[in-house]
Write an enzyme that holds these catalytic residues in place. Structure first.
Site, mmCIF file in Angstrom:
data_model
loop_
_atom_site.group_PDB
_atom_site.id
_atom_site.type_symbol
_atom_site.label_atom_id
_atom_site.label_comp_id
_atom_site.label_asym_id
_atom_site.label_seq_id
_atom_site.Cartn_x
_atom_site.Cartn_y
_atom_site.Cartn_z
ATOM 1 N N ASP A 205 0.806 -1.222 0.000
ATOM 2 C CA ASP A 205 0.000 0.000 0.000
ATOM 3 C C ASP A 205 0.837 1.270 0.000
ATOM 4 O O ASP A 205 0.434 2.300 0.551
ATOM 5 C CB ASP A 205 -0.967 0.020 1.196
ATOM 6 C CG ASP A 205 -1.886 -1.180 1.205
ATOM 7 O OD1 ASP A 205 -2.216 -1.684 0.108
ATOM 8 O OD2 ASP A 205 -2.252 -1.633 2.303
ATOM 9 N N GLN B 125 2.189 -5.973 -3.292
ATOM 10 C CA GLN B 125 2.667 -6.100 -1.903
ATOM 11 C C GLN B 125 3.965 -5.290 -1.722
ATOM 12 O O GLN B 125 4.184 -4.330 -2.450
ATOM 13 C CB GLN B 125 2.854 -7.558 -1.502
ATOM 14 C CG GLN B 125 1.549 -8.329 -1.329
ATOM 15 C CD GLN B 125 0.950 -8.851 -2.612
ATOM 16 O OE1 GLN B 125 1.616 -9.460 -3.423
ATOM 17 N NE2 GLN B 125 -0.336 -8.630 -2.810
ATOM 18 N N LYS C 227 1.882 2.134 -5.068
ATOM 19 C CA LYS C 227 2.408 1.564 -6.317
ATOM 20 C C LYS C 227 1.449 1.804 -7.471
ATOM 21 O O LYS C 227 1.861 2.043 -8.598
ATOM 22 C CB LYS C 227 2.650 0.050 -6.150
ATOM 23 C CG LYS C 227 3.652 -0.295 -5.080
ATOM 24 C CD LYS C 227 3.750 -1.801 -4.873
ATOM 25 C CE LYS C 227 2.481 -2.416 -4.327
ATOM 26 N NZ LYS C 227 2.130 -2.014 -2.967
ATOM 27 N N GLY D 214 -4.382 -4.405 -3.816
ATOM 28 C CA GLY D 214 -5.405 -3.382 -4.060
ATOM 29 C C GLY D 214 -4.668 -2.127 -4.466
ATOM 30 O O GLY D 214 -4.041 -1.490 -3.634
ATOM 31 N N HIS D 215 -4.653 -1.826 -5.762
ATOM 32 C CA HIS D 215 -3.903 -0.679 -6.265
ATOM 33 C C HIS D 215 -4.881 0.419 -6.663
ATOM 34 O O HIS D 215 -5.745 0.202 -7.503
ATOM 35 C CB HIS D 215 -3.034 -1.099 -7.456
ATOM 36 C CG HIS D 215 -1.978 -2.100 -7.086
ATOM 37 N ND1 HIS D 215 -1.154 -2.700 -7.986
ATOM 38 C CD2 HIS D 215 -1.608 -2.600 -5.870
ATOM 39 C CE1 HIS D 215 -0.321 -3.524 -7.365
ATOM 40 N NE2 HIS D 215 -0.593 -3.487 -6.081
HETATM 41 P P1 GDP Z 1 -0.746 0.348 -3.531
HETATM 42 O O1 GDP Z 1 -1.347 -0.918 -3.072
HETATM 43 O O2 GDP Z 1 0.722 0.411 -3.289
HETATM 44 O O3 GDP Z 1 -1.094 0.686 -4.956
HETATM 45 O O4 GDP Z 1 -1.380 1.504 -2.618
HETATM 46 P P2 GDP Z 1 -2.940 1.656 -2.254
HETATM 47 O O5 GDP Z 1 -3.673 2.115 -3.455
HETATM 48 O O6 GDP Z 1 -3.424 0.452 -1.564
HETATM 49 O O7 GDP Z 1 -2.855 2.790 -1.139
HETATM 50 C C1 GDP Z 1 -2.333 4.052 -1.412
HETATM 51 C C2 GDP Z 1 -3.409 5.114 -1.148
HETATM 52 O O8 GDP Z 1 -2.817 6.391 -1.110
HETATM 53 C C3 GDP Z 1 -4.459 5.197 -2.241
HETATM 54 O O9 GDP Z 1 -5.669 5.608 -1.679
HETATM 55 C C4 GDP Z 1 -3.908 6.292 -3.168
HETATM 56 O O10 GDP Z 1 -4.920 6.956 -3.912
HETATM 57 C C5 GDP Z 1 -3.316 7.223 -2.165
HETATM 58 N N1 GDP Z 1 -2.152 7.989 -2.600
HETATM 59 C C6 GDP Z 1 -1.103 7.593 -3.372
HETATM 60 N N2 GDP Z 1 -0.172 8.563 -3.431
HETATM 61 C C7 GDP Z 1 -0.636 9.589 -2.685
HETATM 62 C C8 GDP Z 1 -0.103 10.862 -2.315
HETATM 63 O O11 GDP Z 1 1.006 11.238 -2.675
HETATM 64 N N3 GDP Z 1 -0.866 11.635 -1.487
HETATM 65 C C9 GDP Z 1 -2.090 11.234 -1.034
HETATM 66 N N4 GDP Z 1 -2.752 12.062 -0.242
HETATM 67 N N5 GDP Z 1 -2.621 10.042 -1.360
HETATM 68 C C10 GDP Z 1 -1.891 9.231 -2.155
HETATM 69 P P1 IMO Z 2 -0.818 -4.165 -2.277
HETATM 70 O O1 IMO Z 2 -0.371 -4.714 -3.611
HETATM 71 C C1 IMO Z 2 -0.991 -4.558 2.046
HETATM 72 C C2 IMO Z 2 -0.892 -8.616 3.683
HETATM 73 C C3 IMO Z 2 -2.157 -9.033 4.403
HETATM 74 C C4 IMO Z 2 -1.582 -9.994 5.427
HETATM 75 C C5 IMO Z 2 -0.458 -10.690 4.651
HETATM 76 C C6 IMO Z 2 -0.845 -12.031 4.038
HETATM 77 O O2 IMO Z 2 -2.106 -3.451 -2.327
HETATM 78 O O3 IMO Z 2 0.274 -3.393 -1.634
HETATM 79 P P2 IMO Z 2 -2.360 -12.708 1.963
HETATM 80 O O4 IMO Z 2 -3.821 -12.458 1.704
HETATM 81 O O5 IMO Z 2 -1.456 -12.156 0.917
HETATM 82 O O6 IMO Z 2 -2.069 -14.140 2.264
HETATM 83 O O7 IMO Z 2 -2.077 -11.903 3.335
HETATM 84 O O8 IMO Z 2 -0.097 -9.791 3.613
HETATM 85 N N1 IMO Z 2 -1.100 -8.126 2.309
HETATM 86 C C7 IMO Z 2 -1.092 -6.837 1.965
HETATM 87 N N2 IMO Z 2 -0.994 -5.730 2.727
HETATM 88 N N3 IMO Z 2 -1.075 -4.450 0.709
HETATM 89 C C8 IMO Z 2 -1.157 -5.554 -0.059
HETATM 90 O O9 IMO Z 2 -1.127 -5.499 -1.415
HETATM 91 C C9 IMO Z 2 -1.201 -6.822 0.554
HETATM 92 N N4 IMO Z 2 -1.310 -8.089 0.120
HETATM 93 C C10 IMO Z 2 -1.229 -8.882 1.186
HETATM 94 O O10 IMO Z 2 -2.791 -7.929 5.002
HETATM 95 O O11 IMO Z 2 -1.000 -9.277 6.489
HETATM 96 MG MG MG Z 3 -2.842 -1.621 -1.844
#
Ligand code: GDP
Ligand code: IMO
Ligand code: MG
Length: 425
Positions: free
Chosen positions: A12, A219, A15, A39-40
């Protein structure tokens, strides 16, 4: 020329935002690990999308989106996401699937629930662990098997018989019908059948032809199956080390490796987190300001300060050529920012991350503090446009990790990005 994007923390990191931005110039975008546990979040033309299974190249018409061998695929999630993206974007994503990628079938999710991994590890309950386990146990069903479905019923039937042996009393397991699974599966994967192939060969050709390629990590390094905070990790290789194995190309020339890190740290699920803040000491403030709730599960993310010890570990695993520092804007109103420089482990100061949970759990962070900038960075579009203290913070992180900060993100939208010294992919 190829660029790869990796998460440097516990996932999270942002990415999705970074790969979406870079994918504008890509011809091929490849997911190489994990499955719908990812979850991107992507903001595309002002609309927000949560993407789990399809590479973010899908947002741009004509970009090839490859699911490599190291990915696990939930066919139902894939189809639902494919239909939704087609509907919302007005074009069909070009999905290509490795014949060696394993499928997540309905019993995988059920098993994860029955085995209690949600409570023990805090998994996403998407069937990830059980699907990778079947791969290792050599009873998994692969995408390539969908092209020769004649023996599918027998093979799935054999797996289900084993599961019934242990869990047959559970009504959800008892109700599963092999015929039902196979019929539903074949109907769901219909649009993808012509695009299941030996993607290793296709990717090698694309690399040789000099196509602009982007590898999209899921991840983060600290969730890696071998080098993460085991057992509180995911079931796939999440770093550069696993890329070659997954895509099936030994010497892929990945000249730019972007390590994505948040300006602070978050973690979902169980496991040690040395710089975690409880709600009273600021965790809740970061969670609310940073909207730190899971894209896949909606769970509140644990929040804390940046951890340079853990990040140095991620640098060793990915050897990034540049950093993408995200969510700098979330620190805009914090008076004093803490950064962990070292751990104290049973009285000893250490600068490396212990490999075992037994040693990581008792680690206490040793902090350095930085004055906050107490002003908005949301509109900054150049390094010079950042407040002095924000520049000092970014420089300190980049210097400590000995990697230049080539991208700095100050908002979820693609335009809210400072690009500094990054070459187009
Ligand atoms: P990922 O799994 O690495 O793609 O990250 P996620 O999407 O799960 O979580 C990142 C969250 O931060 C999302 O809600 C993005 O829209 C948000 N986000 C990403 N970059 C920025 C930033 O620079 N500032 C803010 N405020 N939100 C951001
Ligand atoms: P993105 O790509 C954050 C975490 C789960 C749990 C552990 C194992 O959005 O960054 P799993 O379901 O993979 O067997 O769970 O890994 N986890 C993540 N945490 N972002 C993710 O993906 C994750 N994918 C798995 O919360 O702790
Ligand atoms: Mg994510």
């Amino acid at each position: 020329m190829a660029t790869a994007v990796f998460g440097m923390q516990w996932g999270d990191e942002g990415k999705g935002k970074i790969t979406h931005l870079l994918a504008r110039d890509a011809e091929v975008v490849v997911r190489f690990n994990g499955g719908p546990n990812a979850g991107h979040t992507v903001v595309h033309n002002g609309e927000t999308f949560g993407i789990h299974q399809i590479p973010v190249g899908a947002f741009y018409q004509g970009v090839r989106c490859v699911l490599a061998a190291g990915v696990v695929i939930d066919p139902w999630t894939l189809r639902q996401e494919y239909d939704e993206l087609t509907d919302r974007l007005g074009h069909r994503p070009l999905v290509e699937i490795s014949e060696a990628a394993h499928l997540i079938l309905p019993y995988h999710r059920l098993l994860e629930d029955l085995e209690g991994s949600g409570a023990k590890i805090g998994t996403t309950l998407r069937g990830i662990g059980p699907a990778y386990r079947d791969r290792a146990a050599r009873c998994g069903i692969r995408a390539g098997d969908l092209l020769h479905p004649t023996d599918l019923e027998a093979r799935i039937g054999a797996v289900l018989a084993q599961i019934r042996h242990s869990w047959g009393d559970d009504p959800r397991i008892a109700e599963l019908s092999v015929k039902g699974i196979v019929e539903d599966l074949m109907e769901t994967v219909r649009p993808f059948l012509p695009r299941i192939a030996d993607t290793a060969r296709l990717l090698e050709d694309a690399l040789e032809q000099g196509k602009r390629m982007l590898f999209e990590g899921a991840q983060g390094a600290l969730l890696d199956i071998d080098y993460g905070t085991y057992p509180y990790v995911t079931s796939s290789a999440t770093t550069f080390l696993g890329l070659a194995q997954s895509i099936g190309v030994a010497l892929a020339p990945v000249s730019q490796r972007i390590g994505v890190l948040k300006a602070y740290t978050t973690r979902v699920g169980q496991g040690a987190f040395p710089t975690e803040l409880d709600d009273v000491s600021g965790g809740e403030r970061l969670r609310e300001r940073g909207k730190e709730f899971g894209v896949t599960t909606g769970r509140p993310r644990r929040c804390g300060w940046l951890d340079l010890v853990a990040l140095r570990h991620a640098v060793r695993l990915n050897r990034p050529t540049g950093l993408a520092i995200t969510k700098l804007d979330i620190l805009d109103d914090i008076e004093t920012i803490h950064v962990c420089r070292a751990y104290r482990l049973r009285g000893e100061v250490i600068e490396w991350m212990p490999g075992s949970a037994r040693d990581l759990e008792p680690c206490e962070p040793i902090y350095e503090t930085f004055p906050g900038w107490m002003s908005s960075t949301r509109e900054a579009r150049s390094v010079a446009g950042l407040p002095r203290e924000a520049r000092a913070y970014v420089d300190a992180v980049s210097n400590a990790l000995e990697v230049p900060a080539t991208l700095i993100s100050v908002g979820p939208e693609p335009e809210a990005t400072i690009i500094s010294g990054f070459e187009s992919i």
